[in-house]
Design a protein around this motif. Structure first.
Motif, PDB file in Angstrom:
ATOM      1  N   ASP A 104      35.799 -50.166  24.555  1.00  0.00           N
ATOM      2  CA  ASP A 104      35.580 -49.263  23.493  1.00  0.00           C
ATOM      3  C   ASP A 104      34.625 -48.052  24.250  1.00  0.00           C
ATOM      4  OD1 ASP A 104      36.353 -50.746  21.540  1.00  0.00           O
ATOM      5  OD2 ASP A 104      34.778 -51.706  20.910  1.00  0.00           O
TER       6      ASP A 104
ATOM      7  N   ASN B 226      36.977 -45.876  26.247  1.00  0.00           N
ATOM      8  CA  ASN B 226      37.953 -45.217  25.327  1.00  0.00           C
ATOM      9  C   ASN B 226      37.224 -43.921  24.609  1.00  0.00           C
ATOM     10  OD1 ASN B 226      40.588 -46.391  25.563  1.00  0.00           O
ATOM     11  ND2 ASN B 226      40.098 -47.668  23.959  1.00  0.00           N
ATOM     12  N   ALA B 227      35.845 -44.287  24.509  1.00  0.00           N
ATOM     13  CA  ALA B 227      34.952 -43.332  24.044  1.00  0.00           C
ATOM     14  C   ALA B 227      34.787 -42.149  24.974  1.00  0.00           C
ATOM     15  CB  ALA B 227      33.802 -43.640  23.368  1.00  0.00           C
TER      16      ALA B 227
ATOM     17  N   GLU C 116      38.407 -40.046  26.145  1.00  0.00           N
ATOM     18  CA  GLU C 116      39.104 -39.021  25.167  1.00  0.00           C
ATOM     19  C   GLU C 116      38.344 -37.809  25.334  1.00  0.00           C
ATOM     20  OE1 GLU C 116      41.501 -38.409  22.788  1.00  0.00           O
ATOM     21  OE2 GLU C 116      42.178 -40.357  23.510  1.00  0.00           O
TER      22      GLU C 116
ATOM     23  N   SER D 109      39.600 -36.250  28.798  1.00  0.00           N
ATOM     24  CA  SER D 109      40.675 -35.615  28.599  1.00  0.00           C
ATOM     25  C   SER D 109      40.761 -34.246  28.319  1.00  0.00           C
ATOM     26  CB  SER D 109      41.886 -36.464  27.957  1.00  0.00           C
ATOM     27  OG  SER D 109      41.795 -36.455  26.574  1.00  0.00           O
ATOM     28  N   GLN D 110      39.775 -33.740  27.667  1.00  0.00           N
ATOM     29  CA  GLN D 110      39.882 -32.290  27.279  1.00  0.00           C
ATOM     30  C   GLN D 110      39.310 -31.340  28.318  1.00  0.00           C
ATOM     31  OE1 GLN D 110      40.994 -31.932  24.389  1.00  0.00           O
ATOM     32  NE2 GLN D 110      41.059 -33.972  23.604  1.00  0.00           N
TER      33      GLN D 110
ATOM     34  N   ALA E  15      40.335 -30.662  31.478  1.00  0.00           N
ATOM     35  CA  ALA E  15      41.073 -29.819  32.051  1.00  0.00           C
ATOM     36  C   ALA E  15      41.592 -28.766  31.462  1.00  0.00           C
ATOM     37  CB  ALA E  15      42.482 -30.863  32.414  1.00  0.00           C
ATOM     38  N   GLY E  16      41.836 -28.813  30.013  1.00  0.00           N
ATOM     39  CA  GLY E  16      42.049 -27.637  28.967  1.00  0.00           C
ATOM     40  C   GLY E  16      41.027 -26.701  28.876  1.00  0.00           C
TER      41      GLY E  16
END
Lengths: 374, 420
Positions: free
Chosen positions: A357, A360-361, A364, A367-368, A370-371
């Protein structure tokens, strides 16, 4: 075998122009007093001076304790500005680090674990603040420094492991296995750029299905933990060291783009989610939590390198990442055993789910990144 | 109706999204009290309304149900999640992507805010229905994490233990649930997957269940479907057209005890494993005696047609009641339970096989009602005590949920009245 999308920075047309003057052989310019003396024991970290002028700052670290030590200079968010690993008792080492004006933390890590014994370190003087683009370029230099420090120790520890295997010392080899892998796992995304070397060093038994020989860390792991017979593993151990040397040389010649750093930080957490939570990585030794911790540390180092740029572009994301890293560290911290970690098969399903958990937290928002820096 | 595919080809995603919602609302105006039967299985069901969709909505063919545990300790985090979920649910039930950017319209460097497997698929009757479990209000150790303990309705009480229960704790309970029903399983799974993703770090999936072949009809427009025992199930179900009965048996009111639940309903979920292989070896006569209906028409034993009014005293050939005293239909019938009714909305499941070569299959039982203490609990007590069907079934999971009233519009969110 996973295919990795990392592409050397040069191919992306990105050129990093890092800070100058951080070559390791340059003379210290800390002033008339010479290097700042650091006395590291098993329970204290005494620094002769807690401040310095901007520029190349030199430290001379003496380990007066009984445990192997480490010394770090951290910028905000635990961004490593400079570090020395594997500081043995009685063998002083020097660290030269380029520090712009600012507030830092110096830390010793006796036993090479935990947050370390920290104290404030202030650097004053004029240094022009970096522009936005410079901050991104600096990220690659900063991470390259990290890769250098990790690969230096990876070589030392792999050699020790290989020597133990060749000497037939099963107990010593077992003890060194997760330690050597720690330095490997921290920088795995860099290593994986060199596709053919990764499976030779870190492949699991299923590589045989692709017509390859089962070699490297996990082959020796299997022999150590299943039969305990490593009498025929000498050539495999030698090859492992050769392969690690090759990959270290290649890794240090590489300069990752900021985008690669961001993706690398995410891939390290993917490694945790797919291989370590499940106990697949170290299926014979069950030392997966060592690799888990190392992947998270490596991910944090990559994010830390990007931090100055990220703080400017997406401060909310930085806040989220800090909280999520802290949650992972706290949850993982429950499973410490001595200077290392509990075995994977000692954790309950509920404990593994809790780890899943928090990963995953964290993954996420990561994963933002790079943008956000694009 | 604007499908995902059509929406994507319009100039701006935001514009397309607004147009899509408006179109849906226009076509489906009046969704709320009455069931809004979509014209075709591909159409959308109105998300906004007095009651949540997915209760009296004519039961769709597929289910993906998920129970979450809340892991954040921060009330504001939880509220923010409910707001994000509501917005995503409104978009997805209208046939749009989960996020405002979409599956393929973002920058190449960032992961998309929709997972993409529903691209090009129509709304498919998707409904998303949320429920709050007793542990959200107070944990088993008595902790009131979110300042909600005083607001727990008395009707939202943990279910008592029933005779024969073989509950697995990891498949039971939970802080929050979302029921996704759709006529296309891919659309239901897409919805739950995206909501779970939005929830990372705040909630964690406790268990989830896929279901197919609705086992109940919730509207007179639907034929009664069969469960995996091969019998029609839900003949006497509460249905959308039952007006007065819905008011009496389905919808909670403020005076029931919790103002925030007015217009909501309570959901009981039970995973009921069937011992399929044993059942299949049972003679037709015995199967019918156990259920109390014939297998072909679904008529009560001793009666001619499925919907014949049941006369429980009618004798059979041997002079004893045609519908045995311990049959399922008798024990479960409102007449034998003080007139209480349930709106059942269960689905069949087959979770592969069980390692012993047997189908891991059964019924994921779901029933909506006004007060479980007066409805599900007494009926289940009676069944657990005497039902001959018990030899062939095993209750493996259990949970009870308070499903709040509907979301009134874009400014509203799931459970707003509970948190404000």
């Amino acid at each position: 075998m996973r295919k990795h999308l990392l592409v050397p920075a040069a191919l992306l047309g990105l050129t990093a122009f890092g800070l100058t003057g951080c070559g390791k052989d340059e003379p210290a310019s800390t002033g008339a007093d010479g290097p700042i003396a650091v006395t590291a024991s098993d329970s204290a970290c005494e620094i002769a001076r807690a401040e310095s002028a901007a520029g190349t700052v030199s430290f001379k670290i003496s380990n007066t304790g009984s445990k192997v030590n480490e010394f770090y200079i951290y910028a905000s968010g635990d961004r490593v500005m400079g570090e020395k690993e594997n500081i043995l008792p009685g063998v002083p080492v020097e660290l030269h680090v380029e520090l712009p004006a600012g507030t830092y933390e110096a830390a010793c890590k006796p036993g090479m674990v935990g947050d370390g014994i920290r104290s404030k370190f202030t650097v004053t003087g004029s240094a022009a603040p970096l522009t936005a683009d410079q901050k991104l370029a600096d990220a690659t230099t900063s991470y390259q420094r990290y890769v250098k420090s990790q690969t230096d120790t990876l070589l030392v520890k792999t050699e020790e492991f290989v020597n133990a295997v060749k000497a037939g010392d099963v107990a010593k080899a077992k003890a060194l296995f997760p330690v050597a892998r720690t330095y490997w796992e921290r920088i795995e995304p860099v290593a994986e750029i060199f596709g053919d070397l990764d499976p030779k060093i870190d492949g699991r038994e299923d590589v045989v299905a692709e017509g390859m020989a089962f070699t490297g860390f996990h082959r020796i792991e299997k022999d150590l933990w299943t039969t305990g017979d490593i009498s025929k593993d000498g050539p495999i151990a030698d090859q492992l060291l050769t392969d690690v040397k090759e990959i270290v040389a290649k890794a240090n010649a590489e300069k990752l783009s900021p985008l690669q750093l961001a993706n690398g930080a995410k891939e390290l957490l993917d490694e945790v989610a797919t291989g370590k939570i499940t106990g697949e990585e170290d299926r014979y030794s069950h030392t997966d939590l060592w690799d888990f911790a190392a992947n998270v540390e490596g991910s944090k180092a990559a994010i830390a390198a990007l931090r100055p740029a990220l703080e400017e572009r997406s401060p909310d994301l930085v806040t989220k990442l800090d909280a999520a890293f802290k949650a992972v560290e706290t949850t993982l911290g429950k499973h410490r055993a001595g200077d290392g970690w509990k075995l994977h098969n000692q954790l309950s399903q509920a404990e593994l789910k809790e780890l899943s958990d928090v990963i995953n937290a964290l993954a996420e928002p990561i994963s933002q990144v790079a943008g956000a820096i694009k | 109706m604007v499908s995902r595919r059509k929406a994507l080809t319009l100039a701006g995603v935001g514009v397309a999204g607004a147009a899509g919602v408006a179109a849906t609302a226009a076509v489906l105006s009046g969704g709320g009290e009455s069931a809004t039967a979509a014209d075709t299985a591909a159409d959308g069901i109105a998300f906004y309304g007095e009651h949540q969709a997915g209760i009296v909505t004519p039961a769709q063919d597929r289910l993906h149900f998920v129970a979450f545990d809340v892991i954040t300790k921060d009330r504001a985090d939880l509220i923010e999640l409910l707001q994000k979920w509501t917005a995503a649910a409104a978009r997805m039930t209208a046939g749009h992507d989960a996020g405002v950017i979409g599956a393929v319209s973002g920058i190449a460097e960032a992961p998309p805010d929709d997972t993409g497997e529903a691209l090009g698929l129509p709304p498919s009757g998707l409904t998303l229905t949320i429920g709050f479990g007793p542990s959200l209000f107070r944990t088993a150790d008595g902790v009131d994490r979110f300042g909600l303990a005083a607001r727990r309705p008395a009707a939202l009480d943990d279910l008592p233990a029933f005779r024969g229960d073989a509950l697995k704790p990891e498949l039971s309970g939970g802080d929050l649930c979302i029921q996704a029903c759709a006529n296309d399983p891919q659309v239901a799974v897409h919805a739950i997957r995206n909501l779970a993703r939005i929830g990372f770090g705040k909630v964690t999936v406790r268990y989830s269940q896929l279901g197919f072949g609705r086992t109940s009809s919730t509207s007179r427009t639907q034929a009664t479907a069969r469960n995996l025992m091969g019998f029609k199930d839900g003949t006497n179900n509460l249905k959308a057209e039952d007006g007065e009965l819905l008011t009496e048996h389905l919808w909670a009111t403020g005076p029931d005890g919790a103002e925030w639940m007015a217009g909501g309903s309570y959901l009981v979920t039970r995973k009921i494993r069937m011992v399929i292989e044993t059942w299949d070896r049972t003679s037709l006569g015995e199967q019918e005696a156990i259920i109390g209906r014939n297998k072909g028409e679904g008529a009560p034993l001793g009666h001619a047609k499925e919907f014949d009014k049941i006369d429980f005293s009618r004798p059979g050939a041997d002079g004893r009641p045609a519908i045995p005293m311990d049959s399922h239909v008798r024990l479960a019938h409102p007449e034998q339970n003080g007139g209480v009714r349930l709106l059942r909305r269960g689905y069949n499941f087959v979770d592969g096989s069980d390692g012993l070569g047997r189908l891991d299959a059964g019924l994921f039982f779901m029933a909506y009602q006004r007060d479980p203490r007066k409805q599900f609990v007494p009926v289940q007590r009676s069944l657990a005590k005497s039902d001959t069907l018990n030899e062939y079934i095993r209750h493996e999971s259990s949970a009870v949920w308070a499903c709040p009233p509907g979301v009134s519009g874009p400014q509203d969110f799931w459970g707003r009245a509970l948190f404000t």
